[in-house]
Design an enzyme around this catalytic site. Structure first.
Site, PDB file in Angstrom:
ATOM      1  N   LYS A   1      73.907  11.237  54.929  1.00 24.24           N
ATOM      2  CA  LYS A   1      74.507  10.728  56.159  1.00 24.24           C
ATOM      3  C   LYS A   1      73.673  11.139  57.363  1.00 24.24           C
ATOM      4  CE  LYS A   1      79.009  10.671  58.528  1.00 24.24           C
ATOM      5  NZ  LYS A   1      80.397  11.194  58.486  1.00 24.24           N
ATOM      6  N   GLU A  60      83.464   8.771  50.169  1.00 24.13           N
ATOM      7  CA  GLU A  60      82.793   9.923  50.773  1.00 24.13           C
ATOM      8  C   GLU A  60      83.453  11.213  50.288  1.00 24.13           C
ATOM      9  OE1 GLU A  60      82.148  11.693  55.309  1.00 24.13           O
ATOM     10  OE2 GLU A  60      83.798  10.300  54.855  1.00 24.13           O
ATOM     11  N   CYS A  68      81.248   6.634  56.339  1.00 29.02           N
ATOM     12  CA  CYS A  68      82.324   6.849  57.306  1.00 29.02           C
ATOM     13  C   CYS A  68      81.926   6.424  58.719  1.00 29.02           C
ATOM     14  CB  CYS A  68      82.776   8.306  57.257  1.00 29.02           C
ATOM     15  SG  CYS A  68      84.360   8.576  58.104  1.00 29.02           S
TER      16      CYS A  68
END
Length: 519
Positions: free
Chosen positions: A343, A285, A394
């Site tokens: 995301k 990320e 994440c």
């Protein structure tokens, strides 16, 4: 209960860590509750929720304080400490609320079923059924909120692989159901043993314990059988994936030193992995924490892609309207963008501010961007040269339904991309534990690249075939395999929660229909 979570991993604690909570419920007499006792009732439940919830969520999530100090973002030391403390208290409080609501649900059951002629032992069975159903229902509800990380089930990951196989059947809810039910029956057995009220003492004392042991043996033995199922992957479905763990500290990540170090490290690692036969390379990320256009214009990494012509999954930022997204990009061997995953589950306070109109001026953001990040659309899958991929970036690893929605859209393998440099090693271990659960639930191979650790290759049975060290630069190449079938949890989701709640509702109605009119 918090001691059961990774990295300490005292998983056995979870099988009796809820006993004090169950005993308190059985000892608290709410069958004759009236409005004059309401204040005391709420206070006692609140204190109990704080005690148990703090011991589980507060201990398990203490790693959040690792964001301190934030002086590298220009935040004063004391203000940084206040932010870290607030984050820890907020996520702990959200867990405490779950426990409090569960205690209320248990009290409602007791009050509404107090006048019944149902056999008292059978009534206790139904009470444990309701406790299990309501706990799993609340965890499922919480997992759809903006703030979630810690189901009871994750206390068993990553080490208890046999037990975790039940996640492929019913997801984390089924795992939690086993643990909660075992705790409930152990609590009943302990109460009965200590009270010694029955005539046939030995028989009565041990049958609750026996039920708990049988449930435990069933879930362990059944999990072992599920684990034995062969993967049956074929060579035609193999993808040789390279992983780069860049190890760029947050303190320098967004300045010129960090940029130069990132370009050098990722370019060198990319070239070495292509020489080792990697067909595509996965980066963490925000590996290059800038817009794709900046990467193209100003980085040697892009030139390396053009030279080697090996595609890459690159962690970078994207644009969406007037804002930015935290994205994983598929870049093909010609340097063209083939796909992008944005995301969806952003970190509250870290990537955006909930109710920003109210709190925007009160809380410093932890994001380096000048604007808040925007969430991606749902559902998404990431187009790749090897077929569609399901992606978690994440924090998204904590949300099983998010990944399941991508598998329903055709995701054939899972990519997990994370930074993790914000927090302590404890967070990295728990993050890996969550990804182990996601691989099992999805019946997919999972490749995991993080900035500072733990990067990994995980097979569909949850076995970690490779695990990086913490806070070291590492590269690794390994095969993963495409898989297309949908197993029970992937197809039907939280059917276990629905079933438990329906059966509990039937049991509740049964007791209401048969009031205590003769005894």
């Amino acid at each position: 209960m918090g001691l059961a979570t990774a990295p300490l991993g005292w998983t056995y604690v979870a099988w009796f860590g809820q006993i004090p909570l169950w005993i308190w419920i059985f000892r608290a007499n709410t069958t004759r509750l009236n409005f004059t006792q309401l204040k005391q009732f709420l206070i006692s439940r609140s204190l109990t929720a704080i005690a148990w919830g703090g011991g589980f969520y507060g201990v398990a999530l203490f790693w959040i304080t690792g964001v301190h100090p934030l002086t590298w973002l220009g935040v004063p030391w004391l203000a940084s400490l206040a932010i870290a403390a607030f984050c820890w208290l907020a996520i702990t409080a959200w867990g405490v609320v779950l426990v409090f609501v569960w205690l209320l649900a248990m009290a409602v059951w007791e009050v509404t079923t107090a006048r019944t002629k149902v056999n008292s032992t059978f009534k206790k069975y139904l009470f444990i059924l309701w406790g299990t159903a309501s706990w799993c229902g609340l965890e499922t509800l919480w997992s759809h909120s903006i703030l979630w990380w810690s189901p009871v089930a994750y206390t068993q990951s990553p080490s208890q692989l046999h037990f975790l196989q039940w996640g492929a059947i019913g997801g984390p809810a089924l795992l939690s159901a086993f643990i909660v039910a075992v705790n409930g029956f152990l609590a009943l057995g302990l109460i009965d043993f200590l009270d010694g009220k029955t005539v046939n003492k030995n028989k009565q004392n041990w049958h609750y314990f026996l039920i708990a042991i049988l449930i435990w043996l069933f879930c362990q033995g059944g999990g072992w059988l599920l684990y034995q199922k062969p993967l049956a992957d074929t060579p035609e479905e193999k993808i040789n994936v390279g992983i780069i763990q860049g190890n760029i500290p947050n303190q320098i990540k967004f300045n010129s030193e960090g940029w130069q170090r990132a370009i050098a490290g990722y370019t060198e690692g990319y070239k070495k992995l292509t020489e080792q036969g990697a067909e595509i390379v996965l980066t963490p990320e925000g590996a290059l924490p800038y817009l794709w256009e900046t990467v193209v214009a100003k980085s040697g990494f892009y030139q390396a892609i053009l030279q080697t012509q090996v595609p890459v999954w690159l962690g970078a930022y994207g644009t969406k309207g007037d804002g930015y997204t935290n994205s994983l990009l598929t870049v093909d061997g010609q340097g063209k963008l083939l796909g992008r995953y944005d995301k969806f589950k952003l970190v509250p306070l870290g990537e955006y501010i909930p109710l920003s109109n109210v709190f925007g001026q009160l809380i410093q953001r932890l994001s380096p961007l000048k604007e808040q990040l925007l969430p991606g659309d749902r559902p998404q899958v990431l187009p790749t040269p090897f077929g569609p991929a399901a992606v978690v970036i994440c924090y998204e690893s904590a949300f099983p339904d998010l990944l399941r929605s991508q598998l329903l859209q055709g995701g054939e393998f899972i990519l997990s991309s994370a930074n993790n440099a914000h927090y302590s090693d404890t967070m990295a271990a728990q993050h890996h534990a969550l990804d182990v659960m996601r691989a099992i639930e999805g019946d997919r191979w999972l490749a995991r690249a993080t900035n500072t650790g733990l990067s990994a290759i995980i097979n569909p049975r949850g076995k970690t075939l490779w695990l990086s060290a913490m806070n070291q630069y590492e590269i690794h190449a390994a095969p993963i395999y495409r898989r297309r079938g949908l197993i029970l949890y992937s197809r039907w989701g939280d059917w276990v929660v629905f079933l438990l709640l329906v059966v509990s509702a039937i049991a509740w109605l049964y007791q209401i229909v048969f009031p205590l009119n003769q005894r």
